[in-house]
Design an enzyme around this catalytic site. Structure first.
Site, short mmCIF file in Angstrom:
data_model
loop_
_atom_site.label_atom_id
_atom_site.label_comp_id
_atom_site.label_asym_id
_atom_site.label_seq_id
_atom_site.Cartn_x
_atom_site.Cartn_y
_atom_site.Cartn_z
N GLU A 13 43.24 17.10 54.19
CA GLU A 13 44.13 18.31 54.84
C GLU A 13 45.36 17.74 55.51
OE1 GLU A 13 41.56 21.32 57.00
OE2 GLU A 13 43.09 21.20 58.28
N GLU A 65 36.18 17.31 60.21
CA GLU A 65 36.60 16.98 61.58
C GLU A 65 35.42 16.69 62.34
OE1 GLU A 65 39.93 19.65 62.38
OE2 GLU A 65 41.17 19.00 60.68
#
Ligand SMILES: *[C@@H]1O[C@H](CO)[C@@H](O)[C@H](O)[C@H]1NC(C)=O
Ligand SMILES: *[C@@H]1O[C@H](CO)[C@@H](O)[C@H](O)[C@H]1NC(C)=O
Ligand SMILES: *[C@@H]1O[C@H](CO)[C@@H](O)[C@H](O)[C@H]1NC(C)=O
Ligand SMILES: *[C@@H]1O[C@H](CO)[C@@H](O)[C@H](O)[C@H]1NC(C)=O
Ligand SMILES: *[C@@H]1O[C@H](CO)[C@@H](O)[C@H](O)[C@H]1NC(C)=O
Ligand SMILES: *[C@@H]1O[C@H](CO)[C@@H](O)[C@H](O)[C@H]1NC(C)=O
Length: 349
Positions: free
Chosen positions: A328, A211
């Site tokens: 994810e 991220e």
């Protein structure tokens, strides 16, 4: 799941209502003649994360001893009734084997702050310690080689296919506004990779970072620097796996989709990247008071397909031929919501 087996599910009436243990029976009719979509053999996957038991969101500390560093191996420690996860637990093992081969991705927010213990590393190998002044709220944490051995024994035994997320922030300076500058220092990651190859542990893919693409979560890296770091990983894999025919995949950036960032990144990694990975949380935050309604509203599930299509068309318009992965997708971010994402209603998602 088998290719082409996907059912059009028609819910005629649905009536499981949990009010003071009162159960109402309902009917579900499945029309197996027509299908609305397909999944391939890689559809089912899971993540093992790094969050320690102290990680709490909205008053709930949901992670318990489920992290890569503290899922238990030792049966004797089970005497603690608070500890529910256990790598020797038959049910846990058989659940993974039942999906054989289950794709397991190892990673999460703290992966970018993990230090890998190395053979000649004499410093103490300490876990993450909560400190709100640190990036992501924790100090760096260490993965010991003995823990890495135990995890790999577990993956071998359960025949899991493993993707490992490497520590992309090591060597960088993260400014107060979250922008990370400087090149990734791959020395520590290379030591772990060499140890892994020496021990003959099979890693299906090495993924770089978590991220940090686009605006990033807590920290961000520019697309061109990320492409440079991906080239570093590519050279490392080719060095360490020299003479080994089947090379692991190179995967990045494991972040939220941002069209212009991804386009730049893809154009600069067309020779190094096998899979471009992204995360999807289209249910929104685990704090949302309307979360149950969102779960039961199919339009939120359709969001995931829309983002995936946008990523696919970005790849198609770029000079890259990387495949699109979701590395994810937890449903509701920040650890979900107690009594919702750990309750029956979440099975719809
Ligand atoms: C927490 O981290 C800050 C910044 O790195 C450091 O100055 C401070 O001493 C740490 N606090 C504790 C209790 O270790
Ligand atoms: C963060 O600060 C640095 C240095 O002042 C600057 O170069 C960078 O553009 C800033 N990043 C953002 C996203 O504002
Ligand atoms: C390494 O693992 C592979 C596949 O798991 C196996 O075929 C091979 O025999 C192993 N080699 C050694 C030296 O253990
Ligand atoms: C909750 O979500 C449902 C389904 O999306 C929507 O119809 C409803 O208006 C939402 N309610 C609030 C208060 O946001
Ligand atoms: C991307 O290209 C592939 C292969 O040509 C094609 O099947 C797919 O539909 C394209 N996807 C999008 C979203 O344009
Ligand atoms: C990326 O590459 C494609 C195909 O070569 C090109 O059309 C596009 O303009 C490039 N975009 C960027 C932002 O580099």
């Amino acid at each position: 799941m088998q290719k082409g087996v996907c059912l059009w599910v028609v819910l005629i009436s649905f009536g499981f209502i949990f009010v003071h243990a009162k159960v109402e029976n309902g009917k579900v009719l499945i029309d197996g003649k027509s299908r609305i979509g397909e999944t391939d053999n890689d559809f089912i996957c899971a993540t093992l994360d790094w969050w320690p038991p102290e990680k709490c969101d909205y008053g709930t500390c949901s992670w318990d001893h489920s992290s890569l560093l503290n899922v238990l191996f030792d049966q004797s420690e089970r005497s603690n009734p608070k500890i529910k996860c256990d790598l020797k637990n038959k049910i846990f093992k058989n659940a993974i084997k039942a999906f054989s081969p289950l794709k397991i991705r190892l990673g999460g927010t703290l992966q970018d702050k993990v230090i890998y213990q190395t053979n000649n590393h004499q410093k103490p190998c300490n876990p993450f310690i909560k400190n709100t002044s640190e990036l992501f709220g924790y100090t760096n944490g260490c993965l010991s080689l003995s823990r890495w051995d135990e995890l790999n024994r577990f993956f071998q035994e359960t025949r899991a296919v493993v993707t490992f997320g490497l520590n992309a922030l090591i060597g960088k300076t993260v400014l107060a506004n979250g922008s990370a500058f400087g090149a990734w220092d791959p020395t520590n990651a290379e030591a772990l990779m060499r140890y892994t190859v020496k021990k003959n542990y099979t890693i299906d893919g090495w993924e770089l970072g978590n991220e940090l693409s686009g605006k990033g979560i807590g920290a961000r890296i520019s697309a061109s620097q990320y492409a440079h770091d991906t080239l570093t990983l590519y050279h490392m894999v080719h060095r360490v796996y020299k003479g080994i025919e089947r090379k692991p995949l190179i995967i990045a950036p494991g972040g939220f989709f941002d069209p212009s960032w991804f386009m730049k990144f893809l154009n600069k990694t067309s020779k190094t990247l096998n899979a471009v990975s992204h995360h999807i949380y289209s249910l929104g935050s685990g704090m949302d008071g309307n979360l149950t309604a969102r779960i039961l509203d199919p339009s939120y599930l359709d969001e995931a397909a829309k983002i995936f299509k946008k990523l696919e068309s970005t790849i198609n318009a770029s000079s890259s031929s990387a495949s699109a992965w979701v590395s994810e997708a937890g449903g509701a971010y920040n650890s979900g919501q107690n009594l919702v994402t750990n309750a029956f209603v979440f099975s719809f998602w």
